[in-house]
Every structure is written in structure tokens, then in C-alpha cells.
Motif scaffolding. Sequence first.
Motif, PDB file in Angstrom:
ATOM      1  N   ILE A   1       0.312   2.988  11.766  1.00 48.62           N
ATOM      2  CA  ILE A   1      -0.375   3.987  10.959  1.00 48.62           C
ATOM      3  C   ILE A   1       0.636   5.020  10.464  1.00 48.62           C
ATOM      4  CG2 ILE A   1      -2.245   5.667  10.895  1.00 48.62           C
ATOM      5  CD1 ILE A   1      -3.141   2.763  11.371  1.00 48.62           C
ATOM      6  N   ASN A   2       0.643   5.237   9.148  1.00 47.31           N
ATOM      7  CA  ASN A   2       1.559   6.190   8.517  1.00 47.31           C
ATOM      8  C   ASN A   2       3.007   5.945   8.942  1.00 47.31           C
ATOM      9  OD1 ASN A   2      -0.372   7.570   6.977  1.00 47.31           O
ATOM     10  ND2 ASN A   2      -0.944   8.857   8.706  1.00 47.31           N
ATOM     11  N   PHE A   3       3.508   4.803   8.505  1.00 44.16           N
ATOM     12  CA  PHE A   3       4.894   4.405   8.728  1.00 44.16           C
ATOM     13  C   PHE A   3       5.712   4.938   7.546  1.00 44.16           C
ATOM     14  CE2 PHE A   3       7.962   0.608   9.269  1.00 44.16           C
ATOM     15  CZ  PHE A   3       8.722   1.327  10.171  1.00 44.16           C
TER      16      PHE A   3
ATOM     17  N   ASP B   1      10.837   9.426  -0.717  1.00 37.23           N
ATOM     18  CA  ASP B   1      10.042   9.675   0.490  1.00 37.23           C
ATOM     19  C   ASP B   1       8.752   8.897   0.299  1.00 37.23           C
ATOM     20  OD1 ASP B   1       8.524  10.622   2.626  1.00 37.23           O
ATOM     21  OD2 ASP B   1       9.320  12.660   2.467  1.00 37.23           O
ATOM     22  N   MET B   2       8.576   7.848   1.082  1.00 40.47           N
ATOM     23  CA  MET B   2       7.425   6.972   0.912  1.00 40.47           C
ATOM     24  C   MET B   2       6.718   6.756   2.240  1.00 40.47           C
ATOM     25  SD  MET B   2       9.337   3.260   0.436  1.00 40.47           S
ATOM     26  CE  MET B   2       7.809   2.391   0.070  1.00 40.47           C
ATOM     27  N   ASN B   3       5.443   6.407   2.139  1.00 36.19           N
ATOM     28  CA  ASN B   3       4.635   6.224   3.337  1.00 36.19           C
ATOM     29  C   ASN B   3       3.767   4.983   3.186  1.00 36.19           C
ATOM     30  OD1 ASN B   3       3.501   7.202   5.933  1.00 36.19           O
ATOM     31  ND2 ASN B   3       1.617   7.357   4.726  1.00 36.19           N
ATOM     32  N   PHE B   4       3.681   4.206   4.259  1.00 37.23           N
ATOM     33  CA  PHE B   4       2.743   3.088   4.335  1.00 37.23           C
ATOM     34  C   PHE B   4       1.569   3.546   5.189  1.00 37.23           C
ATOM     35  CE2 PHE B   4       6.920   1.257   3.706  1.00 37.23           C
ATOM     36  CZ  PHE B   4       6.711   0.282   2.732  1.00 37.23           C
ATOM     37  N   PRO B   5       0.395   3.816   4.598  1.00 41.15           N
ATOM     38  CA  PRO B   5      -0.741   4.303   5.384  1.00 41.15           C
ATOM     39  C   PRO B   5      -1.127   3.373   6.528  1.00 41.15           C
ATOM     40  CG  PRO B   5      -1.158   4.604   3.046  1.00 41.15           C
ATOM     41  CD  PRO B   5       0.092   3.778   3.160  1.00 41.15           C
ATOM     42  N   LYS B   6      -1.083   2.065   6.286  1.00 40.41           N
ATOM     43  CA  LYS B   6      -1.404   1.123   7.360  1.00 40.41           C
ATOM     44  C   LYS B   6      -0.738  -0.221   7.096  1.00 40.41           C
ATOM     45  CE  LYS B   6      -5.483  -0.885   7.834  1.00 40.41           C
ATOM     46  NZ  LYS B   6      -6.913  -1.126   8.195  1.00 40.41           N
ATOM     47  N   ILE B   7       0.017  -0.686   8.077  1.00 36.14           N
ATOM     48  CA  ILE B   7       0.573  -2.041   8.060  1.00 36.14           C
ATOM     49  C   ILE B   7      -0.009  -2.783   9.256  1.00 36.14           C
ATOM     50  CG2 ILE B   7       2.663  -3.435   8.267  1.00 36.14           C
ATOM     51  CD1 ILE B   7       4.215  -1.208   6.951  1.00 36.14           C
ATOM     52  N   SER B   8      -0.607  -3.916   9.007  1.00 37.66           N
ATOM     53  CA  SER B   8      -1.216  -4.673  10.099  1.00 37.66           C
ATOM     54  C   SER B   8      -0.564  -6.038  10.251  1.00 37.66           C
ATOM     55  CB  SER B   8      -2.723  -4.850   9.859  1.00 37.66           C
ATOM     56  OG  SER B   8      -2.975  -5.666   8.733  1.00 37.66           O
TER      57      SER B   8
ATOM     58  N   LEU C   1       7.021   7.055  12.615  1.00 31.55           N
ATOM     59  CA  LEU C   1       5.719   6.420  12.836  1.00 31.55           C
ATOM     60  C   LEU C   1       4.771   7.432  13.446  1.00 31.55           C
ATOM     61  CD1 LEU C   1       3.951   3.830  12.913  1.00 31.55           C
ATOM     62  CD2 LEU C   1       4.844   3.443  15.228  1.00 31.55           C
ATOM     63  N   GLU C   2       3.602   7.594  12.814  1.00 35.23           N
ATOM     64  CA  GLU C   2       2.606   8.520  13.366  1.00 35.23           C
ATOM     65  C   GLU C   2       1.894   7.913  14.568  1.00 35.23           C
ATOM     66  OE1 GLU C   2      -1.738   9.880  11.955  1.00 35.23           O
ATOM     67  OE2 GLU C   2      -0.128  10.659  10.658  1.00 35.23           O
ATOM     68  N   GLU C   3       1.511   6.626  14.447  1.00 37.40           N
ATOM     69  CA  GLU C   3       0.724   6.020  15.518  1.00 37.40           C
ATOM     70  C   GLU C   3       0.776   4.498  15.416  1.00 37.40           C
ATOM     71  OE1 GLU C   3      -3.911   6.063  17.196  1.00 37.40           O
ATOM     72  OE2 GLU C   3      -3.402   6.947  15.243  1.00 37.40           O
ATOM     73  N   ALA C   4       0.724   3.848  16.553  1.00 37.27           N
ATOM     74  CA  ALA C   4       0.577   2.392  16.614  1.00 37.27           C
ATOM     75  C   ALA C   4      -0.730   2.078  17.317  1.00 37.27           C
ATOM     76  CB  ALA C   4       1.749   1.753  17.351  1.00 37.27           C
TER      77      ALA C   4
ATOM     78  N   GLY D   1       0.796  -1.211   0.000  1.00 37.91           N
ATOM     79  CA  GLY D   1       0.000   0.000   0.000  1.00 37.91           C
ATOM     80  C   GLY D   1       0.833   1.268   0.000  1.00 37.91           C
ATOM     81  N   TYR D   2       2.117   1.162  -0.301  1.00 33.86           N
ATOM     82  CA  TYR D   2       3.010   2.318  -0.204  1.00 33.86           C
ATOM     83  C   TYR D   2       2.599   3.444  -1.158  1.00 33.86           C
ATOM     84  CZ  TYR D   2       5.134  -0.347  -4.057  1.00 33.86           C
ATOM     85  OH  TYR D   2       5.349  -1.075  -5.200  1.00 33.86           O
ATOM     86  N   GLU D   3       2.910   4.679  -0.710  1.00 36.95           N
ATOM     87  CA  GLU D   3       2.659   5.878  -1.501  1.00 36.95           C
ATOM     88  C   GLU D   3       3.937   6.717  -1.518  1.00 36.95           C
ATOM     89  OE1 GLU D   3      -0.454   7.649   0.733  1.00 36.95           O
ATOM     90  OE2 GLU D   3      -2.014   6.302  -0.021  1.00 36.95           O
TER      91      GLU D   3
END
Length: 250
Positions: free
Chosen positions: A139-141, A100-107, A169-172, A82-84
Amino acid sequence: MRASCVIFVALLCFSLGSAKLFDDELRELTEFLRLQMRCGYPARGVPILAPAQIAYQEIALRSENFGCNGNFTELILEGLDGYEFSKLEWNNVLNTIKFDMNFPKISLKSSNYKLNLLARLFGADFSLWGDGVWSLELINFRAYGSFVIRPKSATSGVYVKSWKVNWELEEAKSQSTGFMNSRLYTKFINDLIKEYLDILINDNPTEVSQFMEELIVPPMNLVLENVAWYEITAIILGLVDGILPVEAIC
């Protein structure tokens, strides 16, 4: 053979020019990799990564102040595809990729985990156990930085070096169940996991960067060792149209 020679000569000419950006070609490559993650690359030992699934995984960790052992059943990792990208540049003089890339959500989820933990905190030993459902989300890694691609030779393969990548990391979010068979303990441990990951990733950039480099670069180099320099650069520079499939190769 003639086409390969033409491509190689063209690359030599390009390398004499100034650095340029080849965002379109690089993005085409990342979209192909996104598709290929659904199939993996079995010939080079790369498993399916979207999603990554492990039927059973044992855990055995031991350090001076921490110990953990147990297992996870039906472990599933989702979101790697899901990378952006907000930045993706290729410097054809320095052979450097900046991104510069971001993973919106990794579960990371498991239908059942069993863990025993022993740790020393504030000079005292404490232990706890867990037996339940594991559920963890990042969230947002974000990853940003650069690395260099070097050829072993013009035809024998390439490798990654000078890995300089930072992680944020924005949030876990932790919603696992079954700690000490207690709702109070479970809430406490889930909150502790969230705080620990925030501190670990955001407050220890050097250690995290080194860990991720050891995790990512060796398998990446294993895959790249059979990709010729002129082939990968031809893709990045867009010298050959239609070289990348539009569907995953399974």
C-alpha cells in the motif's frame, strides 16, 4: 529525413537555454506508457505488465541463514499501471528527470503456492512449509529521486545512468493461507511478512535502491537502445504534436 533534421537542429538550440520544466509533455509520455503496459513490448522482450501474469514460477533461494524453494501457480501482479506522479521535471541542460511517484496498491496473488523454508534465527534452525493461496499487497509504495538520460550518439539510442531513487512503503498486507496447515501459524507468518517488508524497505534504503536499480535499469536500457536521442527529447520537449498514440499499440 528533412523533418528529422529540423527537429535535431531545434533540439540543439533548446539545449543552449536554461533548464525548464516540461511537465505536460512528460505526463503525456507517462500516460502512453500506462496504456502500453497492457500490451507489453514483445519485440524488446517486455511482457504485458498490466496485469503481469505467470502460469508457473519456481522459487529457489539460498543464503547463509535462509533457504526457500517451491513454486507459484497462476501468479498475477496487479497495480503497476496505477502510478500517480506528484512531481515530474525535465532539466534539458543536465538531461535529468526528477520525479516523485506513488503506487497506491500493488498486489501479488497466486491461486496456489507451495514453499519450504529453512532459516537460522537467534542461533537456532527452524523450518516451515506452506501450501495454499498467496495474497500480498503493498500500500502506497513510493519512489522518488532522479536519473540521467544520456545519448549514445544523436541517432543510435539513449541509456539511463546516475540512478538515484529512494523507496518507501506505507503498509504491507499479507493474507496468504496454508502455513503449516494451521490458522495460528498462518496468522503468525502473515504478521511476520508485513513487519519484515516494512523493515526491509523503510530501514534499508541503500540496499533497496541498489536492488531496484538492478531490477529496473537494465531492461529499461534494452528498450531505449533503439530510440534516438532527438526522438525521445522531441517527445519530452513537445516539439512534435501527436507523436504519441492515444491508444496502446498491440
